[in-house]
Write a protein that holds these residues in place. Structure first.
Motif, short mmCIF file in Angstrom:
data_model
loop_
_atom_site.label_atom_id
_atom_site.label_comp_id
_atom_site.label_asym_id
_atom_site.label_seq_id
_atom_site.Cartn_x
_atom_site.Cartn_y
_atom_site.Cartn_z
N UNK A 295 60.80 -28.05 42.63
CA UNK A 295 60.60 -27.93 41.18
C UNK A 295 59.51 -28.87 40.70
N UNK A 296 59.46 -30.06 41.28
CA UNK A 296 58.42 -31.00 40.90
C UNK A 296 57.05 -30.51 41.32
N UNK A 297 56.95 -30.02 42.54
CA UNK A 297 55.66 -29.53 43.02
C UNK A 297 55.18 -28.34 42.20
N UNK A 298 56.09 -27.43 41.89
CA UNK A 298 55.72 -26.26 41.07
C UNK A 298 55.24 -26.70 39.69
N UNK A 299 55.90 -27.73 39.13
CA UNK A 299 55.49 -28.23 37.81
C UNK A 299 54.07 -28.78 37.86
N UNK A 300 53.75 -29.51 38.92
CA UNK A 300 52.40 -30.05 39.06
C UNK A 300 51.37 -28.94 39.23
N UNK A 301 51.74 -27.91 39.98
CA UNK A 301 50.82 -26.78 40.16
C UNK A 301 50.53 -26.08 38.83
N UNK A 302 51.49 -26.15 37.90
CA UNK A 302 51.32 -25.55 36.58
C UNK A 302 50.64 -26.50 35.60
N UNK A 303 50.33 -27.71 36.05
CA UNK A 303 49.67 -28.68 35.19
C UNK A 303 50.59 -29.36 34.21
N UNK A 304 51.89 -29.39 34.50
CA UNK A 304 52.86 -30.04 33.62
C UNK A 304 52.94 -31.53 33.90
N UNK A 305 53.15 -32.31 32.86
CA UNK A 305 53.28 -33.75 32.99
C UNK A 305 54.53 -34.24 32.28
N UNK A 306 55.15 -35.28 32.85
CA UNK A 306 56.32 -35.89 32.20
C UNK A 306 55.91 -37.02 31.27
#
Length: 389
Positions: free
Chosen positions: A21-32
């Motif tokens: 889930x973390x890797x997919x979020x990074x691939x989508x350009x999402x940031x925490x």
């Protein structure tokens, strides 16, 4: 020398509870990372990657927030790996820079509070909870803690002390921790900009990460190993890094040499990339000295902030996912080159065949560490299913 195979990996962060889930979020350009104009942790605005303020309200009360993150991360990684943590040849290594230091903020400095705040108490509690037979090992070495914990695990496996080691790291951000970095005027009140000409400081973050390492290779055929590791010290200043980068370069060279490869085999570099002026310049010098100036370089601090004792582990997990998925994550926040030596900073998602990368970290006191992560050429199937956990 035994190979240190990665059996499983986890990230438990504000972006999600699993590595995938973390890797997919990074691939989508999402940031925490976000701006906190008002927060109980600070009297002035700051930018960080934090769990929601009510996130820890309903956790099992036998665990502190710091311990809960570790528990959740270890639980997922151990389940995926399918190992017996109670086996005589299995160990636990815990990395952190601050642990339960928040207890000293609220509980005073009595002997009981000091004991509870110590990393030994947390490590023994978690080892007992999961049923580890062996006494846990603790690595607390500034911001290289997570990377050094992996190197320590590899060396213990190489020495034949254990067959399988669970390496976990975490930190949570408290008022005490934040104020320490603010005292250095190092905390940015906007998204950090690693290696950028207009960088103005770090964002902090909280998370946990775990890798399960073993001399046994995974059944899936998706084998990533820690090929080598290196550690050095600047002997320069308690908080200021080397001005030459020679010592970080030394750690990178050690890791590459131990892996039995040369610099031109490195597909990308996952740098420490804190977005502070001196660290980024030092890293740019070190990367050149190591002969890696042409390799794509990224920093993950724009997605997670600086997660302290978890940083080396968390970012290594993203490296593992990058290798398995043949994808290099871009450096969020980077726009304009601004380091003393030019770098090939990755600015967009890159998809291409990957086999080997370097993960480097540096920390207060002049410490440096680097690991080479690579696909095991003797046990890797390109058609094997990628772990979706």
């Amino acid at each position: 020398m035994a190979k240190a195979h990665v059996l499983s990996q986890n990230i438990f962060s504000p972006l999600g509870p699993t590595a995938r889930e973390n890797f997919d979020a990074l691939c989508k350009g999402l940031s925490a990372v976000k701006i906190y104009p008002n927060n109980i942790k600070s009297d002035v605005p700051f930018c960080a990657a934090l769990f929601p303020e009510n996130f820890f309200e309903n956790i099992d009360q036998q665990f502190t927030p710091f311990e809960y993150l570790l528990k959740a991360s270890i639980e997922d990684a151990v389940k995926i790996a399918g190992i017996d943590v109670g086996a005589a040849d299995t160990a636990l290594i815990l990395s952190s820079t601050k642990g339960n230091v928040s207890k000293l903020e609220t509980g005073g400095t009595t002997g009981t509070v000091k004991e509870a705040a110590g990393l030994t108490a947390s490590a023994e509690k978690l080892a007992g909870y999961f049923g580890f037979r062996n006494k846990p090992v603790i690595v607390c070495h500034a911001c290289i803690s997570g990377t050094l914990a992996m190197i320590t695990a590899k060396r213990l496996l190489d020495a034949g002390k254990y067959k399988t080691i669970v390496v976990a790291g975490a930190d949570v951000i408290t008022r005490f921790i934040l104020s320490g970095f603010q005292s250095f005027h190092a905390v940015s009140d906007e998204l950090c900009k690693p290696f950028d000409a207009d960088r103005k400081g770090i964002n902090l973050g909280e998370a946990a990460a775990t890798v399960v390492l073993s001399v046994r290779s995974p059944a899936s055929g998706n084998a990533v190993i820690i090929g080598g590791g290196g550690v050095s010290n600047d002997a320069n200043h308690i908080s200021g890094p080397s001005r030459t980068g020679a010592e970080l370069s030394m750690a990178i060279d050690q890791a590459i040499n131990e892996a039995g490869i040369t610099a031109d085999a490195i597909d990308f570099v996952s740098a420490h990339g804190t977005a502070t002026v001196y660290n980024d310049d030092m890293e740019s010098r070190a990367i050149h000295l190591a002969g890696l100036q042409s390799a794509p370089v990224n920093s993950l601090k724009g997605y997670y902030g600086h997660t302290l004792g978890a940083a080396g582990l968390l970012e290594a997990v993203i490296c593992i996912e990058s290798l398995l998925n043949n994808t290099i994550i871009p450096t969020m926040g980077f726009e304009k080159p601004g380091t003393v030596m030019p770098l090939t900073v990755c600015t967009e998602l890159v998809k291409r065949p990957l086999s080997t990368c370097v993960k480097s970290t540096s920390g207060f006191g002049g410490c440096n560490a680097a690991v080479v992560l690579q696909k095991d050429k003797d046990n890797y199937r390109s058609d094997a299913p990628v772990n979706k956990n």
